[in-house]
Design an enzyme around this catalytic site. Structure first.
Site, PDB file in Angstrom:
ATOM      1  N   PRO A 154       8.215 -14.221  40.596  1.00  0.00           N
ATOM      2  CA  PRO A 154       7.280 -13.581  41.535  1.00  0.00           C
ATOM      3  C   PRO A 154       6.198 -14.571  41.935  1.00  0.00           C
ATOM      4  CG  PRO A 154       6.866 -12.831  39.293  1.00  0.00           C
ATOM      5  CD  PRO A 154       8.081 -13.707  39.222  1.00  0.00           C
ATOM      6  N   CYS A 204      -1.170 -12.792  35.290  1.00  0.00           N
ATOM      7  CA  CYS A 204      -1.896 -13.528  36.324  1.00  0.00           C
ATOM      8  C   CYS A 204      -3.278 -13.930  35.819  1.00  0.00           C
ATOM      9  CB  CYS A 204      -2.038 -12.681  37.580  1.00  0.00           C
ATOM     10  SG  CYS A 204      -2.962 -13.513  38.899  1.00  0.00           S
ATOM     11  N   LYS A 230       5.829  -9.433  32.907  1.00  0.00           N
ATOM     12  CA  LYS A 230       5.570 -10.867  32.822  1.00  0.00           C
ATOM     13  C   LYS A 230       4.281 -11.095  32.042  1.00  0.00           C
ATOM     14  CE  LYS A 230       5.095 -15.154  35.402  1.00  0.00           C
ATOM     15  NZ  LYS A 230       4.960 -15.815  36.720  1.00  0.00           N
ATOM     16  N   GLY A 279       7.756 -21.216  33.577  1.00  0.00           N
ATOM     17  CA  GLY A 279       6.657 -22.143  33.308  1.00  0.00           C
ATOM     18  C   GLY A 279       7.143 -23.552  33.034  1.00  0.00           C
ATOM     19  N   ALA A 335       9.794 -21.011  39.537  1.00  0.00           N
ATOM     20  CA  ALA A 335       8.595 -20.645  40.295  1.00  0.00           C
ATOM     21  C   ALA A 335       8.260 -21.777  41.262  1.00  0.00           C
ATOM     22  CB  ALA A 335       7.445 -20.346  39.338  1.00  0.00           C
TER      23      ALA A 335
END
Length: 333
Positions: free
Chosen positions: A27, A114, A153, A216, A239
């Site tokens: 995302p 986030c 997440k 990551g 990502a």
């Protein structure tokens, strides 16, 4: 006898949903709209997650959210919609809306990782690491409201050395029935800096009775393969490493060995421009695409002059004109 780790190309099941391989699109906040997800699917991504969407915006009927951020293309493949918010009842309402009005969504994903201050100050995102009771309540509400599988997440913790994300992952699975955890083994404080703690991720994989999706620090084929093997994760999630580089999906899935040619990059760039215009119209897309252009300019070694020219465009027509002016040079780089 140790069971061998599945190949990235092997299919798997996420709460009964068949995912054709183990390389997913993350995302991407402010980026992961329907055509970015469709792009990833075109290049092989087994599943794609949407950019994070406010549960409050859905609950209160924000027009842009409902008409743009919830749009799903029929050719995307398995799709997860990521929601964020700290109020269980608002989350229940938002998840129910998604289930009723966007039936193409297979999974509700919750952002509890986030690190951006404007998200955390509301109590959402990575702030949930400090409020696990609310986090569990929000996850339970999302599942009850939608009737769909819920994934979450998480970051490893709030600050370096903090492993509260591991504890929260266990509670989310045990108490809220979360189907899988996407784990970013960096603390919220460091954002994307520093080396991810893949050993901590491996500990979570070994102890959690649910699939762990690793994200990551995954920018190259070598990095992805090494981290996947080291952690034993069920899948990997690309990502920032996939931005302007959807061919990374193909390389990881054995569909190509080399990188794209200049002609392929340019064709993909034009495809993105066309889809953005379809999504937002010529003027809004022209402004929106300013964040996309640098990825393709850099891959083509287009130089500073082209970067500047594209950042000064206001419409899709402007961007196409600049590209046409530089195309012959780009094709020989």
């Amino acid at each position: 006898m140790t069971t061998p780790q599945p190949a990235l190309t092997d299919p798997w099941e996420l709460a009964g949903i068949r995912v054709p391989n183990r390389v997913l699109l993350a995302p991407l906040a402010g980026i992961g709209n329907w055509f970015v997800r469709l792009q990833a699917a075109r290049h092989g991504a087994g599943m794609a997650y949407s950019e994070m969407v406010s549960s409050f915006a859905i609950h209160y009927g924000n027009e842009k959210t409902l008409t743009e951020l919830l749009r799903v293309h029929p050719e995307e493949g398995p799709t997860a919609l990521q929601l964020f918010g700290q109020d269980p009842e608002i989350m229940r309402s938002a998840a129910a809306y998604v289930a009723e009005h966007v039936p193409q969504v297979d999974v509700i994903d919750l952002n509890m990782g986030c690190p951006v201050p404007k998200v955390c100050k509301t109590g959402a995102g990575a702030a949930m690491l400090k409020d696990p009771d609310t986090a569990v309540a929000v996850a339970r509400a999302a599942a009850e409201g939608s009737g769909k599988p819920v994934t979450v997440k998480l970051r490893s913790g709030s600050v370096p050395g903090d492993t509260s994300g591991v504890d929260l992952a266990h509670r989310l699975v045990a108490e809220a029935g979360v189907a899988a955890i996407t784990f970013h083994p960096r603390s919220a404080k460091v954002h994307h800096a520093g080396v991810p703690d893949y050993d901590l991720a491996a500990e979570l994989v070994a102890s959690l009775p649910a699939p762990v999706i690793l994200t990551g620090g995954l920018h190259t084929v070598a990095e992805v393969q090494a981290a996947y093997e080291r952690t034993g994760a069920a899948a990997v999630m690309l990502a920032r490493g996939s931005l302007g580089n959807p061919w990374l999906f193909e390389q990881l899935l054995g569909r190509r060995d080399d990188g794209p040619t200049a002609a392929e990059i340019l064709a993909e760039w034009h495809w993105v421009i066309d889809r953005a215009e379809e999504h937002l119209g010529p003027e809004r897309a022209g402004r929106y695409l300013r964040k996309f252009h640098p990825w393709y300019v850099d891959r083509l070694d287009g130089g500073k002059e082209l970067h500047i020219a594209l950042q000064q465009t206001h419409t899709v027509a402007d961007a196409r004109a600049v590209l046409a002016e530089h195309e012959s040079t780009l094709l020989v780089t």
